[in-house]
Design a protein around this motif. Structure first.
Motif, short mmCIF file in Angstrom:
data_model
loop_
_atom_site.label_atom_id
_atom_site.label_comp_id
_atom_site.label_asym_id
_atom_site.label_seq_id
_atom_site.Cartn_x
_atom_site.Cartn_y
_atom_site.Cartn_z
N ALA A 97 -11.28 -1.86 -5.02
CA ALA A 97 -10.09 -1.28 -4.37
C ALA A 97 -9.88 -2.02 -3.06
N PHE A 98 -8.77 -1.68 -2.41
CA PHE A 98 -8.31 -2.49 -1.26
C PHE A 98 -7.95 -1.57 -0.09
N PRO A 99 -8.95 -0.89 0.49
CA PRO A 99 -8.65 0.01 1.61
C PRO A 99 -8.27 -0.78 2.86
N GLU A 135 0.84 -1.21 0.00
CA GLU A 135 0.00 0.00 0.00
C GLU A 135 0.87 1.25 0.00
N ALA A 136 1.96 1.23 0.80
CA ALA A 136 2.81 2.41 0.94
C ALA A 136 3.42 2.83 -0.40
N ASP A 137 3.54 1.90 -1.35
CA ASP A 137 4.08 2.23 -2.69
C ASP A 137 2.97 2.45 -3.70
N GLY A 138 1.74 2.62 -3.24
CA GLY A 138 0.60 2.74 -4.18
C GLY A 138 0.40 1.43 -4.94
N PHE A 194 -10.11 4.66 8.19
CA PHE A 194 -9.69 3.91 7.01
C PHE A 194 -8.51 4.60 6.34
N ARG A 195 -7.70 3.79 5.68
CA ARG A 195 -6.69 4.31 4.77
C ARG A 195 -7.16 3.94 3.35
N TRP A 196 -7.32 4.95 2.51
CA TRP A 196 -7.94 4.76 1.18
C TRP A 196 -6.95 5.12 0.10
N THR A 197 -6.63 4.17 -0.77
CA THR A 197 -5.80 4.46 -1.95
C THR A 197 -6.75 4.42 -3.15
N PRO A 198 -7.12 5.58 -3.69
CA PRO A 198 -8.09 5.57 -4.79
C PRO A 198 -7.58 4.75 -5.98
N PRO A 199 -8.47 3.99 -6.60
CA PRO A 199 -8.07 3.15 -7.73
C PRO A 199 -7.84 3.95 -9.00
N ALA A 200 -7.00 3.44 -9.89
CA ALA A 200 -6.79 4.08 -11.19
C ALA A 200 -7.69 3.46 -12.25
N ALA A 201 -8.18 2.25 -11.96
CA ALA A 201 -8.99 1.53 -12.96
C ALA A 201 -9.75 0.41 -12.28
#
Ligand SMILES: Cc1ncc(COP(=O)(O)O)c(C=O)c1O
Length: 376
Positions: free
Chosen positions: A309-311, A131-134, A298-305
């Motif tokens: 997604a995997f919060p 997650e830390a690397d996107g 929550f920690r949210w990494t918005p999806p590109a496609a």
């Protein structure tokens, strides 16, 4: 073959047809047969005349001709239609790889991408992402883990479950590594076409690499999982022949009604994809502020496609307990990370379905009523 249970399928079996709000589905909202017929006025009458004998093993010529429209350098004779993407993964591993071949697999992953190779006796190295690397794939890891017997690299982009999309530069660099080491690149591209910014769409690996194998399916981007129509596209004739010969022992050929409907849907793919992307964009316009409102939980990494997604839940509650309470109290299903063999408090969320806004309302009610707010 000694293959471990498909964890995600076993979990879904408990809830998929009983929980009212599936907030972790991996596919887009589906269609009725009537809606597909409505794409072409005469199609219902043509469907009634459809002959129900065996169909062509490679897939009907009309369907393969439509599928070639998704690629630049692929002819109909380089497409092999399967029963969903799942059959294609199973057959690729069993027909093309050998026991003791070394395979590097993008992780976390849709389980079959790793488990089938493990069960077939391949030596599997998981290619981890963080997650830390996107959730970016680190090409140095790949370089460092190549072995003399490395035969294939299996990548899923756009990615299930993180929504990560590989960059063009990384794809090119990966192709160069593969070419230098004579590796097969198997790209699971079942979410291709679902990029939030169409400029980010990657070329299919089968178009840019002579030993590239692209996996596509009707289930995700087109929302037609019930058709069970997937395909492999490759320029490598040896791989194609091995897959075609193996398929004689699995499904032989595809369902004629499914091929008819898939061909019809693909003729109107722009309309179908636009409808699905509209749903996704609308749902993300609700999800993004939801995660901002609950940034303490929550920690949210918005999806590109894609449509998932995997919060991560950052509360001091195990994600399995959180999800069990949510489905029990609110009828809303999320998928804990352990079903991907992934450690930590992540969960899969899906936003391809029309009832997502109602599911998120219930998730929010659950947060307000049921959970002690104990941010870590
Ligand atoms: C990344 C990925 N590959 C392959 C599949 C299998 O697709 P299908 O169920 O249509 O065979 C799925 C389904 O969830 C998936 O998410």
């Amino acid at each position: 073959m000694n293959i471990e249970p498909f964890k995600l399928e076993r979990y879904f079996e408990q809830y998929e047809f009983t929980a009212p709000y599936l907030l972790c589905s991996s596919d887009c909202e589906s269609f009725s047969v009537r809606q597909i017929f409505d794409l072409e006025p005469e199609s219902a009458a043509r469907f009634e005349e459809l002959w129900l004998g065996y169909t062509e093993t490679q897939g009907s010529p009309e369907l393969r001709a439509e599928i070639t429209g998704l690629y630049r350098n692929i002819g109909a004779e380089q497409i092999l239609v399967h029963a969903g993407a799942e059959e294609a993964i199973f057959n690729f591993v069993n027909a093309v790889l050998s026991p003791n071949d070394h395979v590097i697999v993008h992780f976390p992953c849709y389980q079959s991408l790793a488990s089938v190779a493990q069960a077939a006796g391949c030596q599997v190295t998981l290619w981890p992402t963080r997650e830390a690397d996107g959730w970016k794939l680190d090409l140095d890891f790949l370089r460092d883990n190549l072995q003399p017997n490395t035969r294939a690299v299996i990548v899923n982009t756009p990615h299930n479950p993180t929504g990560y999309l590989m960059s063009r530069a990384d794809q090119q660099a990966l192709v160069e590594i593969a070419r230098a080491h004579n590796l097969i690149l198997f790209f699971d591209e079942v979410y291709r076409g679902m990029e939030l910014d169409p400029a980010d769409r990657l070329p299919a690996v089968c178009d840019v690499y002579e030993n590239g194998v692209s996996l596509g399916v009707m289930s995700k981007t087109y929302g037609l999982a019930g058709l069970r129509i997937g395909w492999i596209a490759t320029q490598n004739a040896e791989i194609y022949r091995a897959l075609a010969a193996f398929k004689d022992y699995t499904t032989i050929c595809n369902s004629a009604p499914s091929e008819f409907l898939a061909t019809l849907a693909l003729r109107h793919r722009e309309q179908i994809v636009a409808r699905n992307l509209d749903i996704i964009r609308h749902n993300l316009s609700i999800l993004n502020p939801f995660f901002t409102r609950h940034a303490d939980k929550f920690r949210w990494t918005p999806p590109a496609a894609g449509s998932i997604a995997f919060p991560r839940l950052t509360l001091n509650t195990p994600i399995e307990d959180f999800c069990a309470g949510l489905v029990e109290q609110q009828g809303v299903l999320l998928l804990p990370a352990k079903y991907y063999d992934f450690d930590g408090n992540h969960f899969r969320i899906g936003f391809g379905r029309k009832n997502m806004p109602q599911a998120v309302e219930r998730l929010e009610a659950y947060l307000h009523n049921e959970l002690p707010t104990l941010p870590l």
